[in-house]
Design a protein around this motif. Structure first.
Motif, PDB file in Angstrom:
ATOM      1  N   ILE A   1     -62.352 -19.351  56.487  1.00  0.00           N
ATOM      2  CA  ILE A   1     -63.464 -19.009  55.588  1.00  0.00           C
ATOM      3  C   ILE A   1     -63.196 -19.553  54.188  1.00  0.00           C
ATOM      4  O   ILE A   1     -64.048 -20.206  53.572  1.00  0.00           O
ATOM      5  CB  ILE A   1     -63.669 -17.481  55.543  1.00  0.00           C
ATOM      6  CG1 ILE A   1     -64.123 -16.974  56.923  1.00  0.00           C
ATOM      7  CG2 ILE A   1     -64.698 -17.117  54.478  1.00  0.00           C
ATOM      8  CD1 ILE A   1     -64.170 -15.465  57.029  1.00  0.00           C
ATOM      9  N   ILE A   2     -61.980 -19.285  53.678  1.00  0.00           N
ATOM     10  CA  ILE A   2     -61.629 -19.749  52.331  1.00  0.00           C
ATOM     11  C   ILE A   2     -61.606 -21.266  52.275  1.00  0.00           C
ATOM     12  O   ILE A   2     -62.125 -21.886  51.343  1.00  0.00           O
ATOM     13  CB  ILE A   2     -60.257 -19.171  51.913  1.00  0.00           C
ATOM     14  CG1 ILE A   2     -60.339 -17.653  51.788  1.00  0.00           C
ATOM     15  CG2 ILE A   2     -59.801 -19.791  50.595  1.00  0.00           C
ATOM     16  CD1 ILE A   2     -59.002 -16.994  51.540  1.00  0.00           C
ATOM     17  N   SER A   3     -61.009 -21.888  53.291  1.00  0.00           N
ATOM     18  CA  SER A   3     -60.868 -23.337  53.299  1.00  0.00           C
ATOM     19  C   SER A   3     -62.222 -24.030  53.338  1.00  0.00           C
ATOM     20  O   SER A   3     -62.467 -24.992  52.605  1.00  0.00           O
ATOM     21  CB  SER A   3     -60.022 -23.772  54.497  1.00  0.00           C
ATOM     22  OG  SER A   3     -59.713 -25.135  54.420  1.00  0.00           O
ATOM     23  N   GLY A   4     -63.130 -23.547  54.187  1.00  0.00           N
ATOM     24  CA  GLY A   4     -64.451 -24.165  54.287  1.00  0.00           C
ATOM     25  C   GLY A   4     -65.220 -24.087  52.985  1.00  0.00           C
ATOM     26  O   GLY A   4     -65.812 -25.071  52.525  1.00  0.00           O
ATOM     27  N   ALA A   5     -65.207 -22.891  52.367  1.00  0.00           N
ATOM     28  CA  ALA A   5     -65.913 -22.733  51.093  1.00  0.00           C
ATOM     29  C   ALA A   5     -65.221 -23.513  49.983  1.00  0.00           C
ATOM     30  O   ALA A   5     -65.873 -24.102  49.112  1.00  0.00           O
ATOM     31  CB  ALA A   5     -65.987 -21.253  50.725  1.00  0.00           C
ATOM     32  N   ALA A   6     -63.884 -23.534  50.025  1.00  0.00           N
ATOM     33  CA  ALA A   6     -63.130 -24.192  48.960  1.00  0.00           C
ATOM     34  C   ALA A   6     -63.283 -25.710  48.993  1.00  0.00           C
ATOM     35  O   ALA A   6     -63.214 -26.359  47.951  1.00  0.00           O
ATOM     36  CB  ALA A   6     -61.655 -23.821  49.057  1.00  0.00           C
TER      37      ALA A   6
ATOM     38  N   ILE B   1     -65.973 -27.359  49.609  1.00  0.00           N
ATOM     39  CA  ILE B   1     -67.199 -27.638  48.860  1.00  0.00           C
ATOM     40  C   ILE B   1     -66.965 -27.439  47.365  1.00  0.00           C
ATOM     41  O   ILE B   1     -67.383 -28.252  46.533  1.00  0.00           O
ATOM     42  CB  ILE B   1     -68.341 -26.727  49.355  1.00  0.00           C
ATOM     43  CG1 ILE B   1     -68.626 -27.000  50.836  1.00  0.00           C
ATOM     44  CG2 ILE B   1     -69.602 -26.945  48.521  1.00  0.00           C
ATOM     45  CD1 ILE B   1     -69.631 -26.046  51.455  1.00  0.00           C
ATOM     46  N   GLY B   2     -66.269 -26.345  47.015  1.00  0.00           N
ATOM     47  CA  GLY B   2     -66.037 -26.049  45.607  1.00  0.00           C
ATOM     48  C   GLY B   2     -65.127 -27.054  44.922  1.00  0.00           C
ATOM     49  O   GLY B   2     -65.425 -27.534  43.823  1.00  0.00           O
ATOM     50  N   THR B   3     -64.011 -27.391  45.573  1.00  0.00           N
ATOM     51  CA  THR B   3     -63.045 -28.288  44.931  1.00  0.00           C
ATOM     52  C   THR B   3     -63.574 -29.710  44.794  1.00  0.00           C
ATOM     53  O   THR B   3     -63.159 -30.434  43.885  1.00  0.00           O
ATOM     54  CB  THR B   3     -61.723 -28.326  45.722  1.00  0.00           C
ATOM     55  OG1 THR B   3     -61.995 -28.619  47.100  1.00  0.00           O
ATOM     56  CG2 THR B   3     -60.995 -27.008  45.622  1.00  0.00           C
TER      57      THR B   3
ATOM     58  N   GLN C   1     -66.296 -30.416  43.682  1.00  0.00           N
ATOM     59  CA  GLN C   1     -67.056 -30.437  42.427  1.00  0.00           C
ATOM     60  C   GLN C   1     -66.135 -30.569  41.210  1.00  0.00           C
ATOM     61  O   GLN C   1     -66.598 -30.914  40.117  1.00  0.00           O
ATOM     62  CB  GLN C   1     -67.884 -29.145  42.275  1.00  0.00           C
ATOM     63  CG  GLN C   1     -68.704 -28.759  43.487  1.00  0.00           C
ATOM     64  CD  GLN C   1     -69.637 -29.849  43.950  1.00  0.00           C
ATOM     65  OE1 GLN C   1     -70.342 -30.451  43.146  1.00  0.00           O
ATOM     66  NE2 GLN C   1     -69.647 -30.110  45.248  1.00  0.00           N
TER      67      GLN C   1
ATOM     68  N   PHE D   1     -57.114 -28.286  51.251  1.00  0.00           N
ATOM     69  CA  PHE D   1     -58.201 -27.661  51.999  1.00  0.00           C
ATOM     70  C   PHE D   1     -58.724 -28.557  53.120  1.00  0.00           C
ATOM     71  O   PHE D   1     -59.033 -28.074  54.210  1.00  0.00           O
ATOM     72  CB  PHE D   1     -59.333 -27.272  51.046  1.00  0.00           C
ATOM     73  CG  PHE D   1     -58.966 -26.150  50.114  1.00  0.00           C
ATOM     74  CD1 PHE D   1     -58.385 -24.991  50.603  1.00  0.00           C
ATOM     75  CD2 PHE D   1     -59.186 -26.254  48.752  1.00  0.00           C
ATOM     76  CE1 PHE D   1     -58.034 -23.952  49.752  1.00  0.00           C
ATOM     77  CE2 PHE D   1     -58.841 -25.226  47.899  1.00  0.00           C
ATOM     78  CZ  PHE D   1     -58.263 -24.070  48.396  1.00  0.00           C
TER      79      PHE D   1
END
Length: 442
Positions: free
Chosen positions: A31-36, A38-40, A42, A84
């Motif tokens: 969960i953290i890796s998938g969202a991260a 996208i975030g990282t 940016q 990630f």
């Protein structure tokens, strides 16, 4: 003895709930890796915006310091992105293998298509699927933890350097800065480096068991940890030591340490160049030579091209100029040059009357007119009018000056505009940075 093999002889037995959390950590990791991811992805863009701000509003001396800060911030970005994405791939492989193992629990099914010898060797080399699944699980979790440890390490270095640069900037703004402050900071940094070497030397077997070493070694190390890692100190120190302790008894320990340093240097260089289009402009040499090729038609030199980046040289409305229309050129005024203008203009305006903002702005434009050198096809242009103007691109809204030339010495066809602006770069001729723009008159 069993506890020694596990590497934690003094650790209490793990509670059942903690074991269960460790075994099922893959769910939170995914969960953290998938969202991260996208975030990282940016982060490079956000750092680009911050770099542009600094390039426009910081002088050369400050930019030299900020360059080091951004090197570490780029390392943080690269470490997180790599972590990630790599973790997501490994964890996906793990899930795929777990799924196959649950559907086909027997693994390699005996058959008559292949020889018994070939099948036996396949089972010997690839048949232990449970062990392979455990290895993938450990690799994924290890990548996750190691990546965060590296990111925390570089982030703390960036924070420490940022604090130093901001402190110097505040002292300069309030008139309390001198070059001796920079010298003092360098001396403190050297002292810290020497202390780090001493702490490492005290680990030598001949010294570490002495009573006086035992009294001072760990307290000094702990203080240095606090200075190195002001944010998230506990996690960073714990994670880095867990990793270093894994190879502490190996003969090639120093090889690992040096290899890690070289790897960080390579990663930093690659991250700096791959993720930043502005990195090279922090260096005065790059900025100085940016527009000095008098034979090059640069897209950034013409407004009609809708250039989206930062302008580091003069800009014409178009590469084609109508001789019957008023000729104008826009010249950027970044802080690294404005500092020099202010110094020179302050000297020339000491006797100027009036202290209203309007009068000050007019005096400053008059000073710009006396400091900026303009020539077309080698002929000096005089009597130009100056007006402040902001030129907006997709990247930034830049402060500059619009210069209108009356009766410029144009030739039909190809022309060359030369603009000289103040520079303290060591290779500047007559204290000027020369920029050139090729254009065509009709």
């Amino acid at each position: 003895m069993e506890s020694d093999k596990q590497g934690a002889p003094h650790s209490p037995a793990k509670p059942t709930w903690l074991k269960r959390v460790e075994e099922e950590s893959w769910q939170a990791e995914l969960i953290i890796s998938g969202a991260a991811i996208i975030g990282t992805l940016q982060l490079p863009g956000l750092l680009d915006q911050l770099e542009v701000f600094l390039l426009l509003y910081q002088d050369s001396e400050a930019l030299g310091l900020w360059r080091l800060v951004f090197l570490y911030l780029r390392l943080v970005t690269a470490a997180l992105i790599f972590t990630f994405i790599f973790h997501f791939i490994v964890r996906a492989l793990w899930i795929g293998m777990v799924g196959l193992n649950s559907v086909f629990p027997g693994g390699f099914r005996p058959n008559k298509r292949f020889s018994e010898d070939f099948q036996a060797k396949m089972r010997e080399n690839y048949g232990n699927i449970d062990a392979y699944i455990l290895r993938l699980d450990g690799l994924a979790s290890g990548i996750f933890g190691t990546g965060f440890a590296a990111a925390s390490l570089f982030f703390n270095f960036g924070i420490v350097f940022s604090a130093v640069v901001i402190l110097i900037g505040l002292l300069r703004n309030f008139g309390g800065y001198s070059r001796w402050i920079t010298v003092g900071i360098l001396i403190l940094a050297l002292a810290y480096f020497v202390m780090a070497i001493i702490v490492s030397v005290l680990h030598i077997e001949k010294l570490r068991e002495r009573a006086w070493v035992k009294r001072i070694h760990f307290p000094i190390t702990r203080i240095m940890y606090r200075l190195q890692f002001p944010i998230n100190s506990r996690f960073t120190v714990t994670a880095l030591n867990i990793l270093s302790y894994q190879v502490a008894d190996r003969k090639g320990y120093w090889f690992y340490a040096v290899g890690m340093g070289v790897g960080v240097a390579i990663l930093g260089t690659v991250a700096d160049q791959a993720f930043s289009s502005n990195a090279r402009y922090f260096y005065e040499s790059t900025f100085f030579y940016e527009a000095q090729d008098s034979t090059l038609i640069r897209r950034a030199a013409y407004e009609e091209e809708n250039y989206e980046g930062v302008h580091y040289g003069p800009v014409l409305p178009s590469k084609y100029v109508d001789t019957t229309e008023l000729f104008s050129v826009w010249v950027p005024l970044p802080e690294r040059e404005l500092v020099l203008y202010r110094e020179r203009c302050a000297e020339s305006q000491k006797g100027s009357e009036g202290d209203k903002p309007t009068q000050e702005a007019a005096d400053f434009l008059d000073c710009l007119a006396s400091e900026i050198r303009l020539s077309i096809n080698g002929t000096t242009v005089r009597g130009a009018s100056f007006n402040t103007e902001y030129l907006a691109t997709a990247t930034a809204k830049q402060h500059g000056v619009r210069i209108h030339l009356k009766d410029p010495p144009l030739n039909r066809g190809k022309n060359l505009l030369a603009v000289g602006t103040p520079s303290d770069y060591r290779k500047a001729t007559d204290g000027l940075r020369m920029s050139y723009v090729v254009f065509f008159a009709h």
